[in-house]
Design a protein around this motif. Structure first.
Motif, short mmCIF file in Angstrom:
data_model
loop_
_atom_site.label_atom_id
_atom_site.label_comp_id
_atom_site.label_asym_id
_atom_site.label_seq_id
_atom_site.Cartn_x
_atom_site.Cartn_y
_atom_site.Cartn_z
N TRP A 153 0.62 14.00 -2.16
CA TRP A 153 -0.57 14.26 -1.46
C TRP A 153 -0.71 15.75 -1.04
CZ3 TRP A 153 -3.67 10.14 -2.23
CH2 TRP A 153 -3.17 8.89 -1.98
N THR A 154 -2.10 15.92 -1.10
CA THR A 154 -2.34 17.29 -0.47
C THR A 154 -2.41 17.07 1.00
OG1 THR A 154 -4.73 16.80 -0.46
CG2 THR A 154 -3.89 18.05 -2.39
N GLY A 157 -5.24 14.69 1.66
CA GLY A 157 -4.77 13.33 0.76
C GLY A 157 -3.98 12.70 1.81
N GLN A 158 -2.95 13.32 2.47
CA GLN A 158 -2.08 12.50 3.19
C GLN A 158 -2.77 11.94 4.70
OE1 GLN A 158 1.33 12.02 3.00
NE2 GLN A 158 0.89 10.80 4.84
N ALA A 161 -4.84 8.90 3.51
CA ALA A 161 -3.92 7.72 3.46
C ALA A 161 -3.45 7.19 4.57
CB ALA A 161 -2.44 8.25 2.55
N GLY A 272 -7.46 6.25 -2.76
CA GLY A 272 -6.92 7.58 -2.47
C GLY A 272 -7.58 8.57 -3.16
N MET A 302 -7.16 15.60 -3.33
CA MET A 302 -6.30 14.36 -2.68
C MET A 302 -4.92 14.61 -3.29
SD MET A 302 -8.44 12.92 -1.12
CE MET A 302 -7.55 11.47 -0.33
N TRP A 303 -4.68 14.83 -4.57
CA TRP A 303 -3.33 14.73 -5.03
C TRP A 303 -3.24 16.52 -5.54
CZ3 TRP A 303 -6.06 10.51 -6.78
CH2 TRP A 303 -5.53 9.33 -6.33
N THR A 304 -1.70 16.78 -5.41
CA THR A 304 -1.44 18.06 -5.75
C THR A 304 -1.22 18.71 -7.16
OG1 THR A 304 1.00 17.36 -5.49
CG2 THR A 304 0.13 18.30 -3.75
#
Length: 355
Positions: A153-154, A157-158, A161, A272, A302-304
């Motif tokens: 997660w970025t 994003g974390q 979540a 997510g 949201m994601w790296t």
């Protein structure tokens, strides 16, 4: 799980009955191992040529079934193992089908996404998630990253979540966030289907999609929530209006249909994700009964890093059934009314009535 299962009871029954009579599944066909090996040898010697529509494009039309018990993410205990052997696949199917069987979950101790003391709302009869791994024997639908798992997660994003996990726990324990209908998930509001996408990811039931082609466009009709995307193929750019299922445009790359989707209104049906998701879907018919569906999600909020999943879909002779989603008519008013009763009881220092 939400109240959407009970609302769709009559349709789910039809889908389950239909699924029971389907001749094939994602784990493989009924032919013997010898015939399967021979077919692979022939396929390797002579590439399969897809049929064509009247306007000359690869014919992807028909109803395609994407039920499978293969998880989106590779289970951590499998480490770097990308494929099952036949024996390992059979063992996994037996264990996983038992683990997911709602009839075997004790609400007091919890299991799956249900916390101890939560509610297991529907028994196993209503589920049609599939009971076989994908025919490729992959241990996850995700093929990139190579570990078969979602990227990290970025920070945002974390954060999201953790908020989502807390909301799900509160839902299960009878304390939903429900100051207004806008607090409730899109699936619960009948705006987006659980597995209808985009992107399409196998879910609890209604794992069927129908493709229809006309000169200049493709229609992607999902059984779940009766969702239909009309994808233009005329080279137009993306529009500027944000939509629940995003803005899709498509083109052909050889025999592969490529669908590019941006401008989501908020999160997609994919847990997510965010409104900034850029989705690329690829549809390739690899033989008469298989449609290879591949999608790549790029959501830097949201994601790296981007990630990719592949799902082999199987041709079905069954029709798409109408899916009537009534949560917006009935369940939503009940959820909001229950939340107001809880608010009133809390203000009065008493427990809400069960009536």
């Amino acid at each position: 799980m939400s109240h959407r299962f009970l609302a769709a009871t009559s349709v789910v029954v039809l889908v389950i009955v239909a699924a029971l009579i389907k001749p094939g599944n994602l784990a493989g066909q009924t032919e013997s191992a010898t015939k399967a090996t021979a077919a692979k040898t022939v396929a390797a010697a002579k590439p399969w040529t897809p049929p064509r529509t009247p306007d000359g494009q690869p014919d992807l039309q028909g109803v395609w079934d994407y039920r499978t018990i293969t998880p989106l993410e590779r289970p951590k205990e499998l480490g770097t193992k990308a494929f099952f052997t036949e024996e390992e696949a059979a063992k996994y199917e037996k264990t996983e089908n038992q683990r997911q069987n709602r009839d075997l979950i004790d609400p007091e101790t919890g299991g799956l996404q249900y916390p101890p003391g939560g509610v297991v709302p529907y028994n196993e009869f209503w589920y049609d998630r599939g009971n076989k791994v994908a025919g490729t024997k992959r241990t996850s639908l995700i093929v990139d990253p190579p570990d078969g798992r979602l990227p990290a997660w970025t920070p945002e994003g974390q954060k999201q979540a953790e908020l989502r996990a807390a909301a799900e726990r509160n839902d299960q324990l009878g304390h939903p966030a429900a100051d207004s209908w806008e607090d409730r998930p899109l699936q619960e509001r009948c705006l987006v289907g659980l597995n209808a996408g985009p992107p399409m990811v196998p879910g609890a039931y209604n794992n069927d999609v129908q493709l229809l082609q006309t000169p200049g466009s493709v229609v992607i009709l999902n059984e779940m929530v009766h969702s239909a995307r009309v994808v233009p193929l005329d080279g137009r750019p993306h529009g500027s209006i944000r939509q629940w299922r995003g803005d899709s445009v498509g083109h052909w790359e050889g025999n592969t249909l490529v669908v590019d989707t941006t401008n989501f209104r908020r999160e997609t049906s994919l847990p997510g994700s965010s409104a900034n998701t850029h989705l690329i879907e690829r549809f390739t018919r690899t033989d008469a009964n298989t449609l290879l569906y591949e999608f790549t999600v790029d959501d830097p909020t949201m994601w790296t890093r981007p990630w990719t999943a592949v799902i082999p879909m199987t041709k079905s002779d069954d029709p798409i059934y109408e899916y009537a989603c009534h949560e917006g008519n009935y369940a939503m008013s009940g959820i909001l009314a229950g939340a107001r009763a809880a608010d009133k009881a809390a203000a009065e220092g008493s427990k809400p009535s069960s009536k």
